[in-house]
Design an enzyme around this catalytic site. Sequence first.
Site, short mmCIF file in Angstrom:
data_model
loop_
_atom_site.label_atom_id
_atom_site.label_comp_id
_atom_site.label_asym_id
_atom_site.label_seq_id
_atom_site.Cartn_x
_atom_site.Cartn_y
_atom_site.Cartn_z
CB SER A 80 -13.00 2.97 -9.59
OG SER A 80 -13.63 4.11 -10.28
CE1 TYR A 119 -8.65 5.19 -12.66
CE2 TYR A 119 -11.06 4.85 -12.80
CZ TYR A 119 -9.92 5.16 -11.90
OH TYR A 119 -10.18 5.48 -10.63
P1 NAD Z 1 -3.36 10.27 -6.56
O1 NAD Z 1 -2.81 10.64 -7.85
O2 NAD Z 1 -3.25 11.28 -5.52
O3 NAD Z 1 -2.61 8.95 -5.93
C1 NAD Z 1 -1.97 7.84 -6.81
C2 NAD Z 1 -0.77 7.22 -6.23
O4 NAD Z 1 -0.49 6.42 -6.91
C3 NAD Z 1 0.41 8.33 -5.69
O5 NAD Z 1 0.68 7.76 -4.72
C4 NAD Z 1 1.05 7.98 -6.98
O6 NAD Z 1 2.53 8.37 -6.52
C5 NAD Z 1 1.08 6.51 -6.94
N1 NAD Z 1 1.72 5.94 -8.36
C6 NAD Z 1 1.33 6.36 -9.69
N2 NAD Z 1 1.88 5.66 -10.46
C7 NAD Z 1 2.83 4.74 -9.69
C8 NAD Z 1 3.59 3.67 -9.92
N3 NAD Z 1 4.16 3.55 -11.34
N4 NAD Z 1 4.27 3.00 -8.80
C9 NAD Z 1 3.67 3.24 -7.55
N5 NAD Z 1 2.97 4.34 -7.31
C10 NAD Z 1 2.62 4.96 -8.28
O7 NAD Z 1 -4.89 9.63 -6.95
P2 NAD Z 1 -5.89 9.19 -5.92
O8 NAD Z 1 -7.13 9.80 -6.50
O9 NAD Z 1 -5.62 8.97 -4.53
O10 NAD Z 1 -6.02 7.37 -6.66
C11 NAD Z 1 -5.65 6.58 -5.61
C12 NAD Z 1 -6.36 5.33 -6.25
O11 NAD Z 1 -7.88 5.36 -5.87
C13 NAD Z 1 -6.41 4.94 -7.74
O12 NAD Z 1 -6.31 3.47 -8.04
C14 NAD Z 1 -7.69 5.20 -8.40
O13 NAD Z 1 -7.73 4.87 -9.63
C15 NAD Z 1 -8.55 5.13 -7.08
N6 NAD Z 1 -9.81 5.90 -7.15
C16 NAD Z 1 -9.58 7.47 -6.89
C17 NAD Z 1 -11.09 8.01 -7.29
C18 NAD Z 1 -10.69 9.61 -7.07
O14 NAD Z 1 -12.04 10.05 -7.31
N7 NAD Z 1 -9.70 10.12 -6.42
C19 NAD Z 1 -11.95 7.58 -7.45
C20 NAD Z 1 -12.28 6.04 -7.43
C21 NAD Z 1 -10.97 5.44 -7.52
#
Ligand code: NAD
Length: 261
Positions: free
Chosen positions: A143, A156
């Site tokens: 991130s 985080y």
């Molecule tokens: P999201 O909530 O849409 O997806 C998260 C995913 O992780 C889901 O598929 C969920 O089922 C899974 N998950 C959660 N707990 C879990 C567990 N215990 N075991 C297995 N799977 C699990 O979120 P997202 O925004 O798609 O985030 C995905 C990644 O991207 C994360 O690591 C997040 O930190 C990172 N990220 C997101 C953003 C953003 O703006 N959305 C920005 C930077 C980084």
Amino acid sequence: MSVEGKTAVITGSNSGIGLGVAEELAKLGAKVVLNSFSDRDEDHALAGKLAADTGAEVRYIQADMSKGDQCRALITKAAEAFGQVDILVNNAGIQHVAPIQDFPAEKWDAIIAINMSSAFHTSAAAVEGMRKQGWGRIVNIASAHGLTASPYKSAYVAAKHGVVGMSKVIALETAEDPITCNAICPGYVLTPLVEAQIPDTMKEYGMDRDKVVRDVLLARQPSKQFATTEQIGGCVAFLCSPAADQITGTTLSVDGGWTAL
Ligand code: NAD
């Protein structure tokens, strides 16, 4: 792009960025393992839909990324299903927002486990197979918060900085192998994880939704646009392409200029 025929495991991929990455790799001909902690009919149906849409082989494998043994078992089961694991995308992640003095200890533990330690366990389980096969790509979805900080996100930010550091270590340990390990650092991507932060942030700052989006979430994203899950998938595909063979131990920011500020 060289992902055709390769097996890709994407943790946390029944939603958001993980699903976007899975779709991109499946379109390019990779065999894809979708994962989350749940084991619902709709999770398996999602794998069926992705296979039907792209013609790729797709399986859903349930494993809870908060549990080290299940992280390792995911890699073993994926290798059993498809013969080997060539591409590992560590994406599973959760968020919780609170000032440090109120931050629940169980949320701290869960975020460190799911957002950081899971990538240690899956990478540890995958790297020997990649060495034997003579090719491997580990892409950690970190991130902008792996490079900078914001208030109220102690766990985080700590986890994501940890992922960036661990990516460098894995890159050094595999530098003489045809394996690379990098971290993608997205700014804000509009996914369920971000949607879920909006109500708390509205309360925290006493703002309406539009103001939270522009002035809080995208305050540090100079483009004033969310990145898309397709763009993150494209970056993963690039890191798996021959053009990226010498890119290892680094970060790729996809943040509309956030970390240039
Ligand atoms: P999201 O909530 O849409 O997806 C998260 C995913 O992780 C889901 O598929 C969920 O089922 C899974 N998950 C959660 N707990 C879990 C567990 N215990 N075991 C297995 N799977 C699990 O979120 P997202 O925004 O798609 O985030 C995905 C990644 O991207 C994360 O690591 C997040 O930190 C990172 N990220 C997101 C953003 C953003 O703006 N959305 C920005 C930077 C980084």
